[in-house]
Write a protein that holds these residues in place. Structure first.
Motif, PDB file in Angstrom:
ATOM      1  N   LEU A  94       2.672   6.242  -8.559  1.00 37.44           N
ATOM      2  CA  LEU A  94       3.786   6.678  -7.459  1.00 37.44           C
ATOM      3  C   LEU A  94       3.870   6.490  -5.833  1.00 37.44           C
ATOM      4  O   LEU A  94       2.656   6.466  -5.453  1.00 37.44           O
ATOM      5  N   LYS A  95       4.738   6.148  -5.602  1.00 33.36           N
ATOM      6  CA  LYS A  95       4.837   5.882  -3.961  1.00 33.36           C
ATOM      7  C   LYS A  95       6.156   6.690  -3.446  1.00 33.36           C
ATOM      8  O   LYS A  95       7.074   6.983  -4.136  1.00 33.36           O
ATOM      9  N   LEU A  96       5.598   7.477  -2.455  1.00 36.34           N
ATOM     10  CA  LEU A  96       6.936   8.162  -1.666  1.00 36.34           C
ATOM     11  C   LEU A  96       7.639   7.300  -0.823  1.00 36.34           C
ATOM     12  O   LEU A  96       6.826   6.770   0.117  1.00 36.34           O
ATOM     13  N   GLN A 143       5.444  -3.773  -1.366  1.00 41.17           N
ATOM     14  CA  GLN A 143       4.714  -4.048   0.205  1.00 41.17           C
ATOM     15  C   GLN A 143       3.767  -2.962   0.305  1.00 41.17           C
ATOM     16  O   GLN A 143       3.706  -1.880  -0.401  1.00 41.17           O
ATOM     17  N   GLU A 144       2.848  -3.141   1.177  1.00 38.60           N
ATOM     18  CA  GLU A 144       1.644  -2.158   1.417  1.00 38.60           C
ATOM     19  C   GLU A 144       2.144  -1.100   2.224  1.00 38.60           C
ATOM     20  O   GLU A 144       1.774  -0.111   2.189  1.00 38.60           O
ATOM     21  N   LEU A 145       3.022  -1.326   3.181  1.00 31.87           N
ATOM     22  CA  LEU A 145       3.347  -0.487   4.338  1.00 31.87           C
ATOM     23  C   LEU A 145       4.836  -0.501   4.650  1.00 31.87           C
ATOM     24  O   LEU A 145       5.544  -1.295   4.138  1.00 31.87           O
ATOM     25  N   CYS A 146       5.375   0.627   5.200  1.00 29.65           N
ATOM     26  CA  CYS A 146       6.671   0.794   5.440  1.00 29.65           C
ATOM     27  C   CYS A 146       7.073  -0.207   6.785  1.00 29.65           C
ATOM     28  O   CYS A 146       6.535   0.186   7.906  1.00 29.65           O
ATOM     29  N   GLN A 147       7.819  -1.140   6.713  1.00 32.41           N
ATOM     30  CA  GLN A 147       8.170  -1.932   7.824  1.00 32.41           C
ATOM     31  C   GLN A 147       8.943  -1.105   9.066  1.00 32.41           C
ATOM     32  O   GLN A 147       8.956  -1.375  10.075  1.00 32.41           O
TER      33      GLN A 147
END
Length: 346
Positions: free
Chosen positions: A302-304, A235-239
């Motif tokens: 990497l994604k936090l 996903q592009e963003l945290c919902q």
């Protein structure tokens, strides 16, 4: 006759401007008002009682259905109560020192049963305890409890924390080298691992990601130290809009350790196996190690993510086969064409 047989119901009662509660046993609301007014020293005429949690007025019929030890608020004629949010409002409107507010909030939280209200109080407590503006060990000793004494600032420790995570990824590459049985492949993998290690060392293990003193393009947080979840790998963003400031309190620092630097293309399932596979019939100098470095250790892959957004199942993403090997230069391509023409002439 039934009224005479009615048992007294135990409840907890308090005033609207005090946190102290008293246990009272009453057979009905009238009895409760009489006993409560005397106990809390409130005028009986016009007195009424409501639920502490949400401010619902307690009628005679409603009183009978209440569970034992329900928390109630006794009010005088002109007083009103809207629920536990009133306690929070009164808390914020006081002139108490921050430490006093924290203790008061903790006191409310220890008794609060409503899940929604507990969430509000927990968020409030977290904000009250925020000391993110403090940086040194001398300024905020509590933040550094359990942290090695060699770290004198929060930023230095957070930088080390990030470096430690990245070093862990490098160790996994080294472990793959040790488990390799084919001597030639192992030799090339050792060379590749050594090269990756040098690149990582030059970049100071990318500790800048957690260091709020770094410049904006390099850090993952705001200048104040706030980190925002970047959402699951797919996903592009945290919902859920997860965010945290580990610089704010010791509890937040510890909680931040549960956040993950998640590889979109997975290191164990995809990256390391692809690196090993590329060296089966090639030398490490033929492999595009810059590409593998970026996948293993940088924000390119990497994604936090908050622990809730960390999907542990297979990501089903593979390395780009066009980037695994170094591209031949124009000169090399020209030489290959010449050799091909000579072969055709022969």
């Amino acid at each position: 006759m039934f009224g005479l047989l009615r048992k007294n119901k135990p409840v907890k009662i308090r005033c609207c401007n005090e946190n102290r509660k008293f246990g009272v046993a009453a057979k009905d609301v009238k009895d409760l008002l009489k006993k409560g007014s005397k106990l809390l020293q409130l005028p009986l005429p016009g007195a009424h009682v409501c639920m502490y949690a949400d401010g619902t007025k307690v009628t005679e019929e409603f009183f009978l259905s209440l569970p034992d030890n329900t928390e109630l608020v006794l009010l005088s004629k002109d007083q009103t109560w809207s629920g536990v949010v009133c306690d929070i409002g009164q808390l914020l409107n006081t002139d108490r020192h921050a430490d006093g507010l924290i203790e008061a909030a903790k006191g409310l939280l220890s008794d609060e049963q409503s899940p929604k209200m507990r969430k509000i109080l927990t968020d409030l407590l977290q904000n009250l305890e925020d000391r993110s503006e403090l940086e040194s060990r001398e300024e905020d000793e509590d933040w550094f409890k359990g942290v090695d004494t060699r770290f004198k600032t929060k930023s230095a420790y957070m930088k080390f924390n990030c470096e430690n995570r990245i070093r862990g990824y490098m160790k996994e590459v080294e472990e793959a080298t040790k488990s390799m049985k084919k001597p030639k492949v192992r030799s090339e993998l050792l060379k590749a691992s050594s090269c990756l290690g040098e690149m990582l060392k030059t970049a100071r293990y990318n500790g800048c990601y957690f260091d709020r003193t770094e410049k904006e393009p390099h850090r993952l947080c705001t200048q104040e130290g706030w980190f925002t979840c970047q959402g699951p790998f797919d996903q592009e963003l945290c919902q859920s809009l997860h965010s945290i400031n580990p610089y704010g309190s010791r509890e937040s620092r510890i909680l931040f350790s549960t956040w993950n630097l998640d590889h979109r293309i997975e290191k164990k399932r995809s990256i390391i196996p692809a690196l090993v596979e590329s060296l089966q019939n090639h030398k490490s100098t033929d492999v595009n190690l810059n590409y593998f470095y970026r996948l293993l250790f940088t924000r390119e892959n990497l994604k936090l993510v908050h622990i809730v957004c960390h999907k542990k199942g297979a990501h089903n993403l593979l390395c780009d086969t066009k980037k695994i090997f170094k591209q031949a230069s124009n000169t090399d391509q020209g030489k290959q064409k010449v050799k091909g023409k000579k072969r055709r002439l022969v």
